[in-house]
Scaffold this motif. Structure first.
Motif, short mmCIF file in Angstrom:
data_model
loop_
_atom_site.label_atom_id
_atom_site.label_comp_id
_atom_site.label_asym_id
_atom_site.label_seq_id
_atom_site.Cartn_x
_atom_site.Cartn_y
_atom_site.Cartn_z
N GLY B 401 10.49 9.65 10.12
CA GLY B 401 10.07 8.37 10.67
C GLY B 401 10.35 7.22 9.72
O GLY B 401 11.25 7.31 8.88
N VAL B 402 9.56 6.18 9.86
CA VAL B 402 9.78 4.94 9.11
C VAL B 402 8.62 4.75 8.13
O VAL B 402 7.47 5.03 8.46
N LEU B 403 8.92 4.29 6.93
CA LEU B 403 7.89 4.05 5.92
C LEU B 403 6.98 2.90 6.30
O LEU B 403 7.37 2.00 7.02
N GLN B 404 5.74 2.90 5.76
CA GLN B 404 4.95 1.67 5.75
C GLN B 404 5.36 0.89 4.51
O GLN B 404 5.27 1.40 3.39
N VAL B 405 5.80 -0.33 4.72
CA VAL B 405 6.34 -1.11 3.60
C VAL B 405 5.56 -2.40 3.43
O VAL B 405 4.88 -2.84 4.35
N LYS B 406 5.67 -2.96 2.25
CA LYS B 406 5.10 -4.30 2.07
C LYS B 406 6.14 -5.24 1.47
O LYS B 406 7.06 -4.80 0.77
N ALA B 407 5.99 -6.51 1.82
CA ALA B 407 6.95 -7.52 1.36
C ALA B 407 6.61 -7.95 -0.06
O ALA B 407 5.45 -8.09 -0.41
N VAL B 408 7.64 -8.08 -0.88
CA VAL B 408 7.46 -8.55 -2.26
C VAL B 408 8.58 -9.54 -2.57
O VAL B 408 9.59 -9.58 -1.88
N PRO B 409 8.40 -10.37 -3.62
CA PRO B 409 9.46 -11.35 -3.92
C PRO B 409 10.69 -10.73 -4.58
O PRO B 409 11.66 -11.44 -4.82
N TYR B 410 10.69 -9.43 -4.88
CA TYR B 410 11.72 -8.84 -5.73
C TYR B 410 12.91 -8.28 -4.95
O TYR B 410 12.75 -7.74 -3.87
N THR B 411 14.07 -8.39 -5.57
CA THR B 411 15.27 -7.77 -4.98
C THR B 411 15.89 -6.76 -5.94
O THR B 411 16.88 -6.13 -5.60
N ASN B 412 15.33 -6.64 -7.13
CA ASN B 412 15.83 -5.65 -8.08
C ASN B 412 14.64 -5.14 -8.90
O ASN B 412 13.75 -5.90 -9.26
#
Lengths: 641, 641
Positions: B401-412
């Motif tokens: 299935g699909v993870l539960q994710v959270k938004a963060v300011p990071y791209t690396n």
């Protein structure tokens, strides 16, 4: 009221025809039928008409007869079966009631008010109501505007909030939202920084906080539909599916399945999903079916998230008790979720109308297997290497063959007054206790020769933030093994995650590319370390060792093993404690089993299987399955919904 | 000199055609070919003519080129491959020599005398010589006569004897004999009480003791051939085999297999069996194959028997180092050992003529599976119940299935300086760490309602007999759980064997009939026990609980779970510590996984599978597979040798 879902019943390799289902008297363990659900609803509505009551059915399921009543009916199945009853859990005028409805007497035979803290399983309506409230909440609309987003592209889901020591608790849910715009995946673009808690009894927002604007993850790469995947593509899977040959496999008499030597009853429940009852096995010697298991099902499924911050700490979900696993059963995809010739069995649960249709995508799980069978005297070892498109390699070991036995004067266990070092497996025959330790040589070259070995340990942590009522979570600590002794690991409780990484290669997100070793059965030797056989097999003292690559170190037991003295084993080579960081390294992994013999091992053991897995961890930028092309022309005529 | 054996390569579900093998320049990792074996033999015989030397080939295999040489050839495969060389281990005039033979230069390029303690892998001739000596040994013939047996019905095998601290060790084997008369199973009628040790260099019996006459186990029930099984029969297996559809699955270029996104080299070695090299996987993003594993094989396989008495204490075998796993590879049975459309790949090893043909019997491993897939919001759970004719029930859980994710300011990852409680799985996206704990309700009724729960622990023991040079072994201690607290088990290192038994039913051999729970992945919660979510999920504090049957105790998390306070869980019910011995009992078993997310989990997780097994232990008088009738008309046209 009754919505149709499917469970599936199939042969793991072989194919069967559809079977016509025979109608007969219900089995006492049969799930409620659609007409029974309607009857339950009518009976309950008679007691509690909806024009005078605020009523919802939170759970409707079979109220099982007492076990002894079921068993007594089983012993004489032509007799009248016990009365069909349903357990009904209602929310009625903001209270929880437990009813028992008798279907033959068409009446409520028990009706109790529940006075405890908890609330019943949620309905789809409860969850939708929470989402609807959130989507119309003025401050939330303002938050969406503040982020420059369009409310019509916002998709929300509701989650339970648990209990964190509050003295008084209401029936509340939290709502979490994602942004669709450009994706069908409604879970991967979280709109962060917002907490929404809804009271689904008062039907109002009970808590709303917009803490901060966090960048929205991109839509790109979140779509999983094969039809929407853009190049570059991976290779197409080649596979030739079996065609059903038209033979019938098993017998399905309403809900009782008979196949080979097994017989069991299959039911379905909104809270727990499939229920397997009355499993019994035919004994050719005794010429009868013998009981094994009265009932089995998943009783609950606890999913605590390990983020103790505001907005996340509450997410500690009980999938069965709070949502109902059966409520979320989905129709299976004939091509991908089941082999050819599967038989589908309908499941029913009482639910509200208007449940949203879920987009469902699946890919066939195909793999290629290299197999060798070695018959070492009496024993057979089946060695499989299974390569999966997900990037995993599964190492499987099957053990079968004939036991090594010794002759004894005994024909019954009761006669044995001395130690016999095994089990009486037949008259005058002891199956001697023994172990099997297979040591794999795994010369990992992860994205290049030069690798390191990382131990990843999950560590219990205390929550420091005093505003958060949650106390604990776990996080991940990494340690790179510098020398051989750092990587000598005995796998026990809470084993470390074991990663081979390439310290010189990173993903675009900045993770070192790696492969994880997922241990399977990891029994350890029980011989004394200074006993002669164990000195010679000292390489089994740890489940794992890591060495710098050395061409001459091929065989953990040494080059000349017969009558050796343990002078040339992996355990000796590693005594120098060589450096293994940022080197060409070899992992040695030992799979062990202790074999306490039993009568079923006579005259030929049924195959016992164990194994372990190598699994990519941040090796790929995203799931490697995504861009592989499924096989063409999969046409399993027998396997349609 | 070269004997043909087969390894097998197949799709786990799908079918493929036979492939014609393309001839080309040898790959540096290719196993030696039959003509190369003959050439090696000729070159060695030139140095050591057999008319002046006593010579035997104990091992002949590829002498691999240095890894860097192989890799440099791989980067330019049109260049000249490195020279083909063989490692040859000889017994020559009672000494061990290690030779390296260069095949292109047709010469011995290295020839070393080995001066250590060990001896090389045994040949079939070594083993037969030992058996022949025993069968002609006067005192042994007398022992056979003394037992009233006929020497022509005696079948012996030779076993290595290890090292038990002796200062001087010769090249010796022990010989163990069985009586055939009435069976083809040459392992199950041991002629006990006799020790025979043979010096295979001096070709003489070096130790012979006839200690005592022990009753010979009966021939009855030892035959495993379907054609020889006598009534009563079990039910016939019903199964419809898939028919191959004629599509090609994978590409086999000499010994390099390409399929889907995988590529690897397949070789075969007399000592270790299959060798998988150069496994690499295609990355659609990077448009290239990326290395994963240079080489993998079973390095050794240690099998210590746990009987420290004279006649048995020596039996602590190293299957690879002493015998050679590849030497014992057997041809696979197309019907039973492989699915339709398997491709067979020949393996070769240097051996002597006259190896006895082994009787081989196999049965297809068919099972019936009940499957449900539940999509609980983002997560998919695949729940399988697999019933096997052996009497086992396998419980398998697949997570996708699909993870539960959270938004963060990071791209690396490098930008992250704070705790983020998960892994950066895509830009601005944290896959939050979490667990899954599935608690199964298993209402066992083993051969009747009234059962007990037995913990079986393997215990390390010291050898007491001063005449035995071995120091240790393990034996089995049983404990019946009297009350609930006795059966609360956290599974860690060396877990107990967990048996449900019926204390009122015995096999003919006097064992209580039972089923064993074989644990799989058994992760435990890492939350603090007094944290609120864990109070509510206190039923996961142990992997196992046993309760007396109580109709109302259906759901481990309690009846009303949403916002509950843990007041009605399995952990609370068991506080009374009720009696569970000789009662109708229910086993609660928790399967756990900790999910540290990774980039491969984005956007959809590849399926992760775990499970456990219920396995009959002394439930049947003998293997229940024995008397089930295999399916009729199994005709896999594509799957012949």
């Amino acid at each position: 009221m009754a919505s149709t879902l499917k469970t599936i019943l199939f042969f793991s390799i072989f194919t069967v025809f559809f079977l016509s289902r025979v109608s007969s008297k219900p089995h006492p363990l049969d799930s409620l039928t659609p007409s029974e659900f309607l009857l339950v609803r009518a009976i309950v509505n008679q007691s509690y008409p909806t024009f005078t009551h605020k009523l919802s059915f939170q759970y409707v399921g079979l109220e099982e007869s007492d076990k002894q009543v079921v068993k007594s009916w089983l012993s004489e199945p032509s007799s009248q079966p016990p009365p069909r009853q349903a357990l009904v859990i209602l929310r009625l005028n903001q209270q929880t009631r437990e009813l028992i409805v008798d279907l033959s007497r068409r009446s409520v035979v028990s009706d109790k008010l529940y006075g405890g803290f908890g609330y019943p399983t949620l309905t789809a309506e409860d969850q939708e109501a929470a989402v609807d409230l959130a989507l119309k909440h003025g401050p939330f609309l303002a938050s969406i505007r503040r982020r420059g987003l369009n409310i019509s592209e916002v998709a929300c889901l509701s989650l339970t909030i648990g209990w964190y020591g509050q003295v008084k608790t209401n029936r509340q849910l939290q709502v979490k939202c994602n942004y669709l715009n450009g994706t069908v995946n409604s879970y991967l673009r979280p709109i962060g920084g917002i907490t929404i808690v809804v009271d689904i009894e008062q039907m109002k927002i009970s808590e709303y906080v917009d803490r901060s604007v966090i960048p929205l993850p991109k839509a790109e790469g979140t779509d999983y539909r094969a039809s929407m995947i853009t190049p570059p593509f991976g290779p197409r899977f080649n596979a030739a599916p079996p065609k059903p040959s038209g033979q019938t496999g098993f017998k399905l008499d309403v809900n009782v399945v008979s196949w080979a030597n097994w017989k069991f009853h299959l039911a379905f429940d909104a809270r727990v999903g499939p229920v397997i009852s009355l499993a019994s096995i035919y004994d050719a010697e005794k010429k009868t079916y013998r009981q094994v298991m009265y009932r089995s099902y998943v009783s609950d499924l606890f999913v605590p998230y390990q983020d103790p911050t505001e907005g996340w700490y509450r997410t500690t979900i009980f999938d069965c008790g709070e949502y109902g696993l059966g409520n979320f059963a989905v129709p299976l995809e004939p091509l991908n979720d089941c082999p050819s010739g599967a038989v589908f069995v309908d499941g029913y649960y009482a639910a509200s109308d208007g449940k949203p249709v879920q987009i469902r995508e699946s890919r066939p799980d195909i793999s290629i297997v290299v197999r060798m069978v070695a018959t070492v005297s009496n024993y057979d070892y089946i060695l499989d290497w299974e390569f999966k498109p997900s990037g995993s390699i599964k190492f499987l070991i099957g053990l079968t063959g004939v036991l090594q036995v010794k002759a004894v004067p005994y024909t019954n266990t009761d006669q044995i007054k001395e130690e016999v070092y095994g089990t009486l497996v037949a008259g005058n025959t002891i199956g001697v206790s023994h172990d099997h330790f297979l040591t794999y040589h795994l010369d990992l070259d992860i994205d290049g020769d030069v690798n390191s070995f990382m131990k990843t340990r999950l560590v219990k942590k205390q929550v420091k933030d005093k505003n958060i009522p949650r106390k604990s979570y776990w996080n991940v600590e990494h340690e790179i093994a510098k020398t051989e002794s750092d990587a000598q690991i005995q796998i026990g409780l809470n084993p470390p995650e074991l990663l081979g990484v390439n310290p010189n290669k990173e993903t675009k997100l900045g993770k070192n590319v790696g492969y994880r070793l997922v241990p399977g059965s990891a029994a350890r030797p029980l011989l004394a370390v200074n006993d002669f056989p164990q000195i010679r097999a000292a390489f089994t003292n740890n489940n794992m060792w890591v060495t710098p690559y050395n061409k001459s170190e091929k065989w953990a037991s040494g080059r000349f093993v017969d009558r050796s003295r343990g002078e040339d084993t992996l355990a000796v080579w590693t005594e120098n404690n060589r450096r293994i960081e940022n080197k060409d390294i070899v992992v040695w992994y030992t799979v062990g089993f202790h074999h306490v013999t039993c009568q079923e091992d006579f005259p030929v053991m049924p195959t016992l299987s164990v194994g372990f897995e190598l699994k990519p961890i941040n090796f790929f930028e995203y799931s490697p399955v995504l861009k592989t092309m499924p096989p063409q022309h999969l046409n399993w005529s027998n396997c349609t919904k």
